[in-house]
Design a protein around this motif. Sequence first.
Motif, PDB file in Angstrom:
ATOM      1  N   PRO A 260      45.639  18.605  70.470  1.00 39.49           N
ATOM      2  CA  PRO A 260      46.275  19.230  71.647  1.00 39.49           C
ATOM      3  C   PRO A 260      47.786  19.084  71.690  1.00 39.49           C
ATOM      4  CG  PRO A 260      45.129  17.204  72.251  1.00 39.49           C
ATOM      5  CD  PRO A 260      44.720  17.515  70.850  1.00 39.49           C
ATOM      6  N   HIS A 261      48.330  17.963  71.232  1.00 39.65           N
ATOM      7  CA  HIS A 261      49.771  17.744  71.347  1.00 39.65           C
ATOM      8  C   HIS A 261      50.554  18.623  70.372  1.00 39.65           C
ATOM      9  CE1 HIS A 261      48.914  14.431  74.032  1.00 39.65           C
ATOM     10  NE2 HIS A 261      48.074  13.948  73.136  1.00 39.65           N
TER      11      HIS A 261
ATOM     12  N   GLY B   2      51.988  12.734  70.259  1.00 39.44           N
ATOM     13  CA  GLY B   2      52.016  13.022  71.691  1.00 39.44           C
ATOM     14  C   GLY B   2      52.738  11.955  72.483  1.00 39.44           C
ATOM     15  N   ARG B   3      52.559  10.686  72.105  1.00 42.44           N
ATOM     16  CA  ARG B   3      53.240   9.602  72.804  1.00 42.44           C
ATOM     17  C   ARG B   3      54.752   9.641  72.556  1.00 42.44           C
ATOM     18  NH1 ARG B   3      48.284   7.064  71.300  1.00 42.44           N
ATOM     19  NH2 ARG B   3      49.120   6.231  69.341  1.00 42.44           N
ATOM     20  N   VAL B   4      55.147  10.026  71.374  1.00 46.74           N
ATOM     21  CA  VAL B   4      56.581  10.151  71.075  1.00 46.74           C
ATOM     22  C   VAL B   4      57.195  11.281  71.886  1.00 46.74           C
ATOM     23  CG1 VAL B   4      58.279  10.589  69.261  1.00 46.74           C
ATOM     24  CG2 VAL B   4      56.253   9.215  68.754  1.00 46.74           C
ATOM     25  N   LEU B   5      56.502  12.405  71.943  1.00 47.55           N
ATOM     26  CA  LEU B   5      57.016  13.545  72.714  1.00 47.55           C
ATOM     27  C   LEU B   5      57.069  13.233  74.207  1.00 47.55           C
ATOM     28  CD1 LEU B   5      55.169  16.478  70.883  1.00 47.55           C
ATOM     29  CD2 LEU B   5      57.517  15.660  70.535  1.00 47.55           C
ATOM     30  N   ALA B   6      56.093  12.451  74.693  1.00 49.92           N
ATOM     31  CA  ALA B   6      56.105  12.065  76.109  1.00 49.92           C
ATOM     32  C   ALA B   6      57.292  11.157  76.401  1.00 49.92           C
ATOM     33  CB  ALA B   6      54.796  11.360  76.463  1.00 49.92           C
ATOM     34  N   ALA B   7      57.607  10.250  75.477  1.00 45.99           N
ATOM     35  CA  ALA B   7      58.771   9.372  75.658  1.00 45.99           C
ATOM     36  C   ALA B   7      60.060  10.178  75.675  1.00 45.99           C
ATOM     37  CB  ALA B   7      58.804   8.331  74.544  1.00 45.99           C
TER      38      ALA B   7
END
Length: 475
Positions: free
Chosen positions: A63-64, A270-275
């Motif tokens: 999904p990310h 996804g966690r990198v993009l959220a950060a």
Amino acid sequence: MTKHQINGARRRVLQSLPALALANYLPNALAAGKEQPNIIFILADDLGHADLGVYGQTDFKTPHLDRLAADGIRFTQAYANSAVCSATRFALITGRYQYRLRGGLEEPIAGASDTIGLPPSHPTLPSLLKKQGYGTALIGKWHLGYLPTFGPLKSGYDSFFGNYGGAIDYFTHKPGVGPNVKEDLYEGEVPVHQIGYYTDLLGARAVDFVNKQQAGKPFLLSLHYTAPHWPWEGPGDEEISRNIDNIFHYDGGDLATYGRMVESLDASIGRVLAALEKKGLAENTIVIFTSDNGGERFSKTWPLTGQKTELLEGGIRVPAIVRWPGKVKAGQVSDQVAISMDWLPTLLAAAGGAPDPKFPSDGQNLLPILLGQARSNERTLLWRYKANAQRAIRSGNWKYLKIGKNEFLFDVVKDQRERANLAKRHPEVFAQLKAQWETWDKQMLPITADVRTHGVSGPVQADRYGVPASGSVPD
């Protein structure tokens, strides 16, 4: 084919050999006082062309990365410079055919050497961006030569956390199996020991890096995962890690495990993009995602054929996604032909720089296409691979391919599976592309007996039953 068409094809081939015409399309991408963009370049390892949902994967979800594509532009005809990892990485970091450097001939680099690696004196994407005021970091896989002669800190990166070699176990972080094998995990040039699934460790370190950045100070983050490269270990497979007897893991893996590995990669990204979003930096950050070569034994490459180590489309065609909010229109799908060595001139142009004139790029600046200021253009790209004496050249929609003693001519747009050999129907195109490849090959370093190569053999993989244990058929 008419004489006019043949001459047109010949002009396209010849025009492609130097840096292409669009390389300087934008004298400066930063018109009057525009803020330089941050850059996050994400490289997967051995990811197949159709291994993301947005490219046709249906067995598991990404999904990310699918969202990243929806927010930017997705390329359907993107290529890696090689069918194997370290060779492509030479092209990516230098913006030039890897065959211009001795280390780039290796397929791939394996083991420490004082002569096989990226020369520290050679201009690179990070060293050239540093001249534009960028901070630079590599998190993940280097695979361009070993200490003490070579390394990311010697080639333009301010900081490094990751592995120097080609593959490590996801849990032990060792490049092999057994108590006497040392870990290949480094902070800069110092060995370190950490506990955790490697994909998660790299993502966590990237999140920390993003959280330390400030607006107005541009950065390059090269986030080079080892996933989904073998060994075949998902995030819950530490028991498998303890029981493998060879890092190649020929007796392991399955589609379900592979899916978990790719899903873990997607979640980490996804966690990198959220950060990045939480830090307020997403709007002015170029995010690129691609792979270093085509898919491995469990990858999905449909409708392409072939895999890593092969110059069939499945061995060199890769996913490629670019997001730059406010600059690159969302929701685009591009049929522009692109290749790994294009990213150096493209990103330098976005940063307001240019390749070193003493080392002109063999790639094309894609920035005008990304920004909607130019239409797609035809390309001529060339490859070679020592195992199985492989040669390939794509010019326009035509592709000349040689594997062993067999030669082919395909229209790879119409015939994506490379089944209809048109060599006899279009002998003039076949002859012209073959001759062009031979002319180009003479401009590159020769493939000598000491150059290492790797091919997939019949004893290892049943559907390669015609290839002997050496992994290569004679020319």
